[in-house]
Write a protein that holds these residues in place. Sequence first.
Motif, PDB file in Angstrom:
ATOM      1  N   ALA A 182       6.649 -43.528 -45.988  1.00 14.66           N
ATOM      2  CA  ALA A 182       6.956 -44.462 -44.887  1.00 14.66           C
ATOM      3  C   ALA A 182       8.107 -45.381 -45.261  1.00 14.66           C
ATOM      4  CB  ALA A 182       5.708 -45.264 -44.534  1.00 14.66           C
ATOM      5  N   VAL A 185      11.310 -43.469 -44.804  1.00 14.07           N
ATOM      6  CA  VAL A 185      11.610 -43.262 -43.388  1.00 14.07           C
ATOM      7  C   VAL A 185      12.092 -44.561 -42.738  1.00 14.07           C
ATOM      8  CG1 VAL A 185      10.580 -42.705 -41.142  1.00 14.07           C
ATOM      9  CG2 VAL A 185      10.099 -41.260 -43.135  1.00 14.07           C
ATOM     10  N   GLU A 186      11.416 -45.656 -43.037  1.00 11.20           N
ATOM     11  CA  GLU A 186      11.824 -46.958 -42.476  1.00 11.20           C
ATOM     12  C   GLU A 186      13.241 -47.327 -42.877  1.00 11.20           C
ATOM     13  OE1 GLU A 186       9.115 -50.247 -43.274  1.00 11.20           O
ATOM     14  OE2 GLU A 186       7.450 -48.865 -42.844  1.00 11.20           O
ATOM     15  N   VAL A 239       2.907 -39.836 -41.439  1.00 13.80           N
ATOM     16  CA  VAL A 239       4.252 -40.431 -41.360  1.00 13.80           C
ATOM     17  C   VAL A 239       5.241 -39.564 -40.560  1.00 13.80           C
ATOM     18  CG1 VAL A 239       6.238 -41.299 -42.686  1.00 13.80           C
ATOM     19  CG2 VAL A 239       3.926 -41.536 -43.628  1.00 13.80           C
ATOM     20  N   ASP A 242       5.021 -38.328 -36.364  1.00 11.88           N
ATOM     21  CA  ASP A 242       5.307 -39.361 -35.356  1.00 11.88           C
ATOM     22  C   ASP A 242       6.733 -39.880 -35.450  1.00 11.88           C
ATOM     23  OD1 ASP A 242       2.804 -38.995 -34.419  1.00 11.88           O
ATOM     24  OD2 ASP A 242       1.922 -40.727 -35.455  1.00 11.88           O
ATOM     25  N   ALA A 243       7.284 -39.854 -36.690  1.00  5.45           N
ATOM     26  CA  ALA A 243       8.654 -40.347 -36.853  1.00  5.45           C
ATOM     27  C   ALA A 243       9.684 -39.271 -36.491  1.00  5.45           C
ATOM     28  CB  ALA A 243       8.865 -40.803 -38.294  1.00  5.45           C
TER      29      ALA A 243
END
Lengths: 310, 315
Positions: A182, A185-186, A239, A242-243
């Motif tokens: 995460a 990805v963020e 993670v 959805d991303a």
Amino acid sequence: MEQNSNLKVDFAGLTLASPVITASGTCGYADELAEFMDVSRLGAITTKSISLEPRKGNPTPRIVETNSGMLNAIGLANMGLQRFQDEIIPVLQSLDTKIFVNLAGKTIDEYVKVAQTLAHSDAIDGFELNISCPNVKKGGITFGTDPKLIKEITSAVKDVCLSKPLMVKLTPTVTDISMTAAAAVEAGADALSLVNTFTAMVIDVQKRKPVLANRTGGLSGPAIKPIAVYLVNKVYNEVARDAGIPILGMGGIRTVSDALEFIIAGATAVGIGTATFVYPDTTKNIIDGLATYCKNEGISNITELIGCLE
Amino acid sequence: MENEKAVNKGIFEAEVLSNQQIRQCYYRLNLQFDAKGSRLFENVAPGQFSELDLSNVSLPETSMIPIHLRDTSAKQILLRRPFSFSDIVVSPLTEGCCVKAEILYCVLGPATVRMMSLKCDDRISVLGPLGKGFMVPDGLKQAILVAGGMGSPPVLHLANHLKQHHPDCEVIAFVGAKSIESFPFTVRIGNAKNLVLEEFERIGIPSHIATDDGSAGYHGFVTDNVRHWLENNPVDPASSAVFACGPEPMLAGTARVAKDFNLPCQVSMERMMACGIGLCQSCAVEVKKNSDTEYQLCCKNGPVFNAEDVVFEEE
């Protein structure tokens, strides 16, 4: 040239001929591999790690075999950015496949400098950020276990990648891999690759010393596959799905069904590493097998299988 | 994409012709290569090697496994194992499968324990030929071969090659081992304490034996035996060369002797390796470069190196 339209996949904006990618550090610069197979059938090649300055790597022994696996502690041996540009990029340019460059460094600044320089090369299609090497004292895994550092390094490198996708390679040696995934990805990662090797040790009971000169090494091969499949599925569910971020799944893949497990678990593409050491044409056989599987199962494109785990 | 680079190595099958125990833990495996393998090996150089996939070879009966290896031999095999050859015979009149290869091996771990059970008609996967072998310089008049223990096979391959392709070259072999029991050759006991290595005798090459414990031949290291011989038998550095394979301290010693007598020297190195084709980077050999050193790969840049380039790991 034989291509299978049912294996074409989109991966972080790149169209890959197949979902089969050579894992970093297991295919040299692809020139060796070209003697054994048609590299244009690969989805991509991931180069071994490139650092700003050349690295000699660790003393020997650098490898030891285990039951259904092996430990390596190569220590990111590589020729450095300058020679890579002068000697290897022309070779890569001649290959009819996508190229990911695996980035390594001791400091964030070093990673950024390598990415910044190579982002301008037409021969390179994307980057894999190695923040998970267990075999170096500085850099590597020390970045990959701390979500805050992952964010910092990912966004710093992402800023200089221009339009080339940035894939972040995760270590399995963390309490919760979804937290590190995460964080990447963020911070702007375009893709995730997992898993890198597991830190491990083999002891010589006569000498009562570790076998590897580096004492510890990274465990790869069939021994880690079930854990890697689980971790890919976990990151996909928690993670990546959805991303909308693709996963390059890897860890002990040797056969067609191994590769399918990873895709069903949620991987868009699969990385082949240790198996190539035994049969350098492993990727070719897996590509053929995936095409046959799709045909036999009436699947028009392999992407239909991604994350279809019931 | 068409591969423009000439293909010079590949994966192919070999059929077992015979697999015989020479003595104690030493065995001789004779293989017949298939058509592809024969094509690849037609011009192989002595010292080049191969990687065998032994993962599907079953363990012999427990009673056959040396007691000290019974515990560790249960370990499964994943990686190929590198082997050099003691001889490669090309039959020019046979079409297709024209290459026969001989491997001498010592049973010392889970893979070689499995090799004991190979029998006639079994088939194994071979990857090769790999690496750079011994280079015979133009105008070579005298070759001094130095072999230690299980490092002997490629030296015998070179001896066979020299006899066949360089008949004008005088060849002398120095072979060392821990004791009389530990030569990987067919040994005949001649006069008191005198051992004859039949593999060298057969091709007319005199062999000088040394044993660490003095149980046969010269009492001491093979390298000291070479030094004594050179002190009493001057050779011309311009037309002579030393070729060696064996444990690393022996190679380092041979390199020192060669340097003292101004003789060019090639050494065949050994490292733990996985792939054998330069992918895994595990088989690093430290080599001098300018005023510094760098790691080269035993599988690709070697296994034969110029002795003066190598930084030997001596314990």
